[in-house]
Scaffold this active site. Structure first.
Site, mmCIF file in Angstrom:
data_model
loop_
_atom_site.group_PDB
_atom_site.id
_atom_site.type_symbol
_atom_site.label_atom_id
_atom_site.label_comp_id
_atom_site.label_asym_id
_atom_site.label_seq_id
_atom_site.Cartn_x
_atom_site.Cartn_y
_atom_site.Cartn_z
ATOM 1 N N PRO A 15 -45.861 -58.671 -32.510
ATOM 2 C CA PRO A 15 -46.503 -59.087 -33.759
ATOM 3 C C PRO A 15 -46.052 -58.334 -35.000
ATOM 4 O O PRO A 15 -46.304 -58.782 -36.110
ATOM 5 C CB PRO A 15 -47.986 -58.800 -33.484
ATOM 6 C CG PRO A 15 -47.963 -57.654 -32.528
ATOM 7 C CD PRO A 15 -46.772 -57.901 -31.641
ATOM 8 N N GLY A 45 -41.140 -58.101 -35.315
ATOM 9 C CA GLY A 45 -40.405 -59.267 -35.766
ATOM 10 C C GLY A 45 -39.911 -59.117 -37.188
ATOM 11 O O GLY A 45 -38.997 -59.803 -37.618
ATOM 12 N N TYR A 49 -44.536 -54.310 -16.516
ATOM 13 C CA TYR A 49 -44.379 -53.195 -17.454
ATOM 14 C C TYR A 49 -44.239 -51.904 -16.664
ATOM 15 O O TYR A 49 -45.208 -51.300 -16.231
ATOM 16 C CB TYR A 49 -45.574 -53.099 -18.404
ATOM 17 C CG TYR A 49 -45.793 -54.300 -19.281
ATOM 18 C CD1 TYR A 49 -44.803 -55.275 -19.445
ATOM 19 C CD2 TYR A 49 -46.993 -54.479 -19.966
ATOM 20 C CE1 TYR A 49 -45.022 -56.384 -20.248
ATOM 21 C CE2 TYR A 49 -47.208 -55.581 -20.778
ATOM 22 C CZ TYR A 49 -46.221 -56.534 -20.916
ATOM 23 O OH TYR A 49 -46.437 -57.627 -21.719
ATOM 24 N N LEU A 97 -35.856 -59.629 -40.820
ATOM 25 C CA LEU A 97 -35.672 -59.903 -42.244
ATOM 26 C C LEU A 97 -34.593 -59.026 -42.857
ATOM 27 O O LEU A 97 -34.494 -57.842 -42.568
ATOM 28 C CB LEU A 97 -36.988 -59.663 -42.989
ATOM 29 C CG LEU A 97 -38.133 -60.613 -42.643
ATOM 30 C CD1 LEU A 97 -39.382 -60.183 -43.362
ATOM 31 C CD2 LEU A 97 -37.762 -62.038 -43.023
#
Length: 291
Positions: free
Chosen positions: A209, A212, A63, A216
């Site tokens: 988490p 995502g 990172y 949709l």
């Protein structure tokens, strides 16, 4: 507002943490590359996370690279009692969102040593192999981490982006206490792995988490149900997504990340949402409908 409301989990049987942690990838530049846009805010986020009861901070040497580990040390060292810094090695970064997996023993040993130095730790409580390198035997990669464990430089070892078969193969080399796979309410590709971890009492850290949900379509029934239920509890869809993860399994340890204190506080507040069983059933049914 405190992460303790989300419950606790014993990683490896002897490392107690609150089940709502904090992930640091979003503290650095886009594509996990470079310095944060606002370094002071990044450090404030880390300090505020600990104030709100976060006892597990997830990071990686990739990172930045190296930037997130440095920020953690700048903001939080000397670390408060009970704070677990979990880091990872085994990925090299060539630019924004450009990576290569490296699992050679010598490289991983160097990764551990450098993470110890950047974090100013004598021992890393949870060290996870960031990815399995297909060019290197797993026995070599995990053998190197086992060596560092035997030297007292690693307490527990975990894996990332693995299947049950890969975990079982790894367990023959060294005890595995955690798995970090991509997983969310909208992205259930690792359902089998989560179930395996639950059966074997292995901590499951879902990455990505919340975002995502972008997968949709706006007119998908699930998106509408999520929005309606969130409004019912005066919450955001992101908060409901985090609350669902905590509800989904007792071994789940969400690590939502952000670079802003405001968003951090919103995420932590998700642990206190009083969602009832009927609402969970409604959300679960909607998430299973085809897109």
């Amino acid at each position: 507002m405190n992460t303790s409301l989300g419950g606790t989990l014993q990683i490896g049987g002897d490392l107690p943490v609150h089940r709502l942690g904090f992930g640091t990838m979003r503290l650095v530049g886009d594509g996990a590359w470079g310095e944060p846009q606002n370094p002071e805010e990044a450090r404030r986020v880390l300090c505020r996370a600990v104030e709100l009861g976060v006892t597990l901070i997830d990071t990686a040497d990739a990172y930045g690279p190296e930037v997130a580990e440095r920020l953690i040390c700048e903001a939080l060292h000397p670390y408060p009692p009970g704070l677990v810094i979990a880091t990872k090695g085994g990925i090299t970064r060539q630019g924004p969102a450009k990576t290569e997996y490296v699992g050679r023993a010598g490289y991983l040993i160097q990764c551990v040593e450098m993470s110890l130095r950047r974090l100013k730790l004598e021992r890393i409580d949870l060290y996870q192999l960031h990815r399995i390198d297909p060019r290197t035997p797993l026995e070599e990669s995990l053998g190197a981490l086992r060596q560092m464990q035997e030297q007292g430089k690693i307490r527990h070892i975990g894996l990332s982006e693995v299947t049950p078969a890969e975990i079982e193969q790894a367990q023959k080399i060294v005890p595995i206490v955690s798995v970090q796979n991509r997983y969310s309410l909208a992205d259930r590709r690792h359902e089998q792995t989560l179930n395996w971890c639950e059966q074997h009492n292995i901590a499951f850290l879902p990455w990505y988490p919340i975002a995502g949900g972008k997968l949709l379509k706006p007119d998908h029934p699930f998106a509408q149900t999520l929005k309606q239920l969130a409004a019912r509890y005066d919450a955001s869809p992101a908060q409901l997504s985090i609350a669902w993860l905590l509800h989904r399994s007792p071994v789940m340890l969400p690590i939502p990340g952000t670079s802003q204190v405001k968003h951090l506080e919103e995420n932590i507040a998700a642990a206190a949402l009083p969602i009832g069983p009927d609402e969970w059933a409604q959300l679960e049914a909607a998430s299973q409908e085809p897109s």
